[in-house]
Design a protein around this motif. Structure first.
Motif, PDB file in Angstrom:
ATOM      1  N   TRP A 253       0.992  -1.240  -0.117  1.00 61.98           N
ATOM      2  CA  TRP A 253       0.062   0.046   0.191  1.00 61.98           C
ATOM      3  C   TRP A 253       0.858   1.319   0.154  1.00 61.98           C
ATOM      4  CZ3 TRP A 253      -4.717  -0.397  -1.382  1.00 61.98           C
ATOM      5  CH2 TRP A 253      -5.570  -1.533  -1.246  1.00 61.98           C
ATOM      6  N   ILE A 254       1.916   1.222   0.762  1.00 65.33           N
ATOM      7  CA  ILE A 254       2.665   2.197   0.665  1.00 65.33           C
ATOM      8  C   ILE A 254       3.428   2.418  -0.500  1.00 65.33           C
ATOM      9  CG2 ILE A 254       5.087   3.282   1.714  1.00 65.33           C
ATOM     10  CD1 ILE A 254       4.406   2.218   4.389  1.00 65.33           C
ATOM     11  N   GLU A 255       4.046   1.462  -1.322  1.00 68.59           N
ATOM     12  CA  GLU A 255       4.463   1.787  -2.715  1.00 68.59           C
ATOM     13  C   GLU A 255       3.301   2.109  -3.559  1.00 68.59           C
ATOM     14  OE1 GLU A 255       6.776  -0.926  -6.061  1.00 68.59           O
ATOM     15  OE2 GLU A 255       6.295  -1.750  -4.141  1.00 68.59           O
ATOM     16  N   CYS A 256       1.975   1.924  -3.199  1.00 67.09           N
ATOM     17  CA  CYS A 256       0.922   2.368  -4.295  1.00 67.09           C
ATOM     18  C   CYS A 256       0.699   3.864  -3.986  1.00 67.09           C
ATOM     19  CB  CYS A 256      -0.241   1.549  -3.992  1.00 67.09           C
ATOM     20  SG  CYS A 256      -1.486   1.539  -5.619  1.00 67.09           S
ATOM     21  N   LEU A 257       1.323   4.161  -2.734  1.00 67.83           N
ATOM     22  CA  LEU A 257       1.097   5.765  -2.358  1.00 67.83           C
ATOM     23  C   LEU A 257       2.289   6.658  -2.995  1.00 67.83           C
ATOM     24  CD1 LEU A 257      -0.121   7.999  -0.618  1.00 67.83           C
ATOM     25  CD2 LEU A 257       1.676   7.217   1.210  1.00 67.83           C
ATOM     26  N   ILE A 258       3.581   6.038  -2.892  1.00 64.14           N
ATOM     27  CA  ILE A 258       4.735   6.714  -3.282  1.00 64.14           C
ATOM     28  C   ILE A 258       5.054   6.534  -4.649  1.00 64.14           C
ATOM     29  CG2 ILE A 258       7.291   7.130  -3.009  1.00 64.14           C
ATOM     30  CD1 ILE A 258       6.682   6.404  -0.046  1.00 64.14           C
ATOM     31  N   ARG A 259       5.004   5.319  -5.366  1.00 60.81           N
ATOM     32  CA  ARG A 259       5.639   5.378  -6.786  1.00 60.81           C
ATOM     33  C   ARG A 259       4.683   5.916  -7.820  1.00 60.81           C
ATOM     34  NH1 ARG A 259       9.584   2.319  -8.100  1.00 60.81           N
ATOM     35  NH2 ARG A 259       9.894   0.861  -6.237  1.00 60.81           N
ATOM     36  N   PRO A 260       3.405   6.274  -7.805  1.00 61.12           N
ATOM     37  CA  PRO A 260       2.871   6.751  -8.936  1.00 61.12           C
ATOM     38  C   PRO A 260       3.368   8.214  -8.793  1.00 61.12           C
ATOM     39  CG  PRO A 260       1.218   5.320  -7.735  1.00 61.12           C
ATOM     40  CD  PRO A 260       2.374   5.391  -7.043  1.00 61.12           C
ATOM     41  N   GLU A 261       3.569   8.759  -7.685  1.00 59.54           N
ATOM     42  CA  GLU A 261       4.020  10.223  -7.543  1.00 59.54           C
ATOM     43  C   GLU A 261       5.339  10.330  -8.290  1.00 59.54           C
ATOM     44  OE1 GLU A 261       2.829  12.911  -5.693  1.00 59.54           O
ATOM     45  OE2 GLU A 261       1.059  11.946  -4.528  1.00 59.54           O
ATOM     46  N   ILE A 262       6.466   9.537  -7.994  1.00 62.19           N
ATOM     47  CA  ILE A 262       7.692   9.327  -8.777  1.00 62.19           C
ATOM     48  C   ILE A 262       7.517   9.152 -10.121  1.00 62.19           C
ATOM     49  CG2 ILE A 262       9.806   8.138  -8.817  1.00 62.19           C
ATOM     50  CD1 ILE A 262       9.596   8.303  -5.822  1.00 62.19           C
ATOM     51  N   GLU A 263       6.653   8.219 -10.527  1.00 57.83           N
ATOM     52  CA  GLU A 263       6.647   7.918 -11.955  1.00 57.83           C
ATOM     53  C   GLU A 263       6.014   9.170 -12.712  1.00 57.83           C
ATOM     54  OE1 GLU A 263       4.032   4.573 -12.810  1.00 57.83           O
ATOM     55  OE2 GLU A 263       5.437   3.102 -11.715  1.00 57.83           O
ATOM     56  N   HIS A 264       5.252  10.069 -12.087  1.00 58.47           N
ATOM     57  CA  HIS A 264       4.721  11.159 -12.927  1.00 58.47           C
ATOM     58  C   HIS A 264       5.846  12.133 -12.768  1.00 58.47           C
ATOM     59  CE1 HIS A 264       2.163  14.640 -13.780  1.00 58.47           C
ATOM     60  NE2 HIS A 264       2.713  15.238 -12.611  1.00 58.47           N
ATOM     61  N   LEU A 265       6.556  12.285 -11.790  1.00 59.81           N
ATOM     62  CA  LEU A 265       7.758  13.139 -11.853  1.00 59.81           C
ATOM     63  C   LEU A 265       8.558  12.994 -12.674  1.00 59.81           C
ATOM     64  CD1 LEU A 265       8.137  13.539  -7.817  1.00 59.81           C
ATOM     65  CD2 LEU A 265       7.526  15.456  -9.376  1.00 59.81           C
ATOM     66  N   VAL A 266       8.871  11.546 -12.966  1.00 62.73           N
ATOM     67  CA  VAL A 266       9.728  10.926 -14.212  1.00 62.73           C
ATOM     68  C   VAL A 266       9.294  11.486 -15.458  1.00 62.73           C
ATOM     69  CG1 VAL A 266      10.316   8.913 -15.329  1.00 62.73           C
ATOM     70  CG2 VAL A 266      10.567   9.223 -12.848  1.00 62.73           C
ATOM     71  N   SER A 267       7.990  11.637 -15.423  1.00 66.73           N
ATOM     72  CA  SER A 267       7.074  11.821 -17.035  1.00 66.73           C
ATOM     73  C   SER A 267       7.433  13.261 -17.262  1.00 66.73           C
ATOM     74  CB  SER A 267       5.883  11.533 -16.863  1.00 66.73           C
ATOM     75  OG  SER A 267       5.116  12.589 -16.176  1.00 66.73           O
ATOM     76  N   LEU A 268       7.840  14.045 -16.089  1.00 63.67           N
ATOM     77  CA  LEU A 268       8.125  15.445 -16.348  1.00 63.67           C
ATOM     78  C   LEU A 268       9.458  15.902 -17.047  1.00 63.67           C
ATOM     79  CD1 LEU A 268       6.233  16.764 -12.962  1.00 63.67           C
ATOM     80  CD2 LEU A 268       5.290  16.774 -15.376  1.00 63.67           C
ATOM     81  N   GLY A 269      10.385  15.023 -17.002  1.00 66.00           N
ATOM     82  CA  GLY A 269      11.677  15.299 -17.557  1.00 66.00           C
ATOM     83  C   GLY A 269      12.623  15.868 -16.455  1.00 66.00           C
TER      84      GLY A 269
END
Length: 216
Positions: free
Chosen positions: A91-107
């Protein structure tokens, strides 16, 4: 090619959002005025922010909504992949990893994490960050699942750990974003750096929440 009025309005709004996010991230929320944002976005009208968003608060909400809509899509996909026996770490990974995947997509040059950190630290706007959380259905589902599998914790300890984990995640992401901007690299390397930090952050959050309680 003729640009329609609606297209022109959409482009102006996008420029204002991107400019505001960058200025807030670099200088803080209180230090940047709506007039400064309009000027930096190349708008001849000093009241462009008010015209398009009502006021500075409306502009901040629009920035949050833009990013949160994208993060919700990623988080919703991860929710669909969770097993029925998901544990605290899942559940913690489902909280944190989507935020980071989005930040990665920003460049390499992103500002959203630092924008959020400034918001959280500003007494006048901090509530907007958590207000936006309350209307996210995927995030609400994650938090419900997380609290369901969490071991019993005394309320005062629970409240303290909520605050600690929020601060740790928000400010850690801002620090990582800043370090990546200061030493840019290839896109693949940037994604790897974010991923490494993601694992470290998840480990730390799991440790925080599952730590023994000395004085319940």
């Amino acid at each position: 090619m003729v640009v329609s009025r609606s297209d022109q309005t959409a482009r102006t709004r996008e420029r204002l959002l991107e400019t505001a996010e960058r200025l807030f991230a670099l200088h803080g929320i209180a230090s940047v005025s709506s007039r400064q944002i309009s000027k930096a976005a190349g708008q001849g009208n000093n009241y462009a922010v008010g015209h398009h968003f009502g006021d500075k608060t409306g502009l901040i909400r629009a920035i949050l909504e833009t990013h949160n809509a994208r993060i919700d899509v990623i988080r919703g996909q991860r929710l669909g992949d969770l097993a029925e026996a998901a544990d605290v770490r899942d559940w913690i990974e489902c909280l944190i990893r989507p935020e980071i995947e989005h930040l990665v997509s920003l460049g390499a040059t992103s500002y959203y994490a630092r924008f959020c950190a400034h918001m959280a630290a500003d007494p006048q706007t901090g509530y907007l960050l958590y207000e936006s959380v309350a209307v996210s259905h995927p995030l609400t589902e994650v938090m419900t699942g997380f609290y369901r599998v969490l071991p019993t914790i005394p309320k005062r300890v629970m409240d303290a750990r909520v605050s600690m984990s929020q601060n740790m995640i928000i400010h850690s992401l801002a620090d990582i974003e800043r370090s990546i901007e200061e030493s840019p690299a290839e896109a693949s390397t940037i994604a790897d750096r974010w991923s490494d930090h993601c694992d470290l952050l998840i480990d730390a959050a799991v440790g925080l929440w599952l730590a023994p309680t000395k004085n319940p």
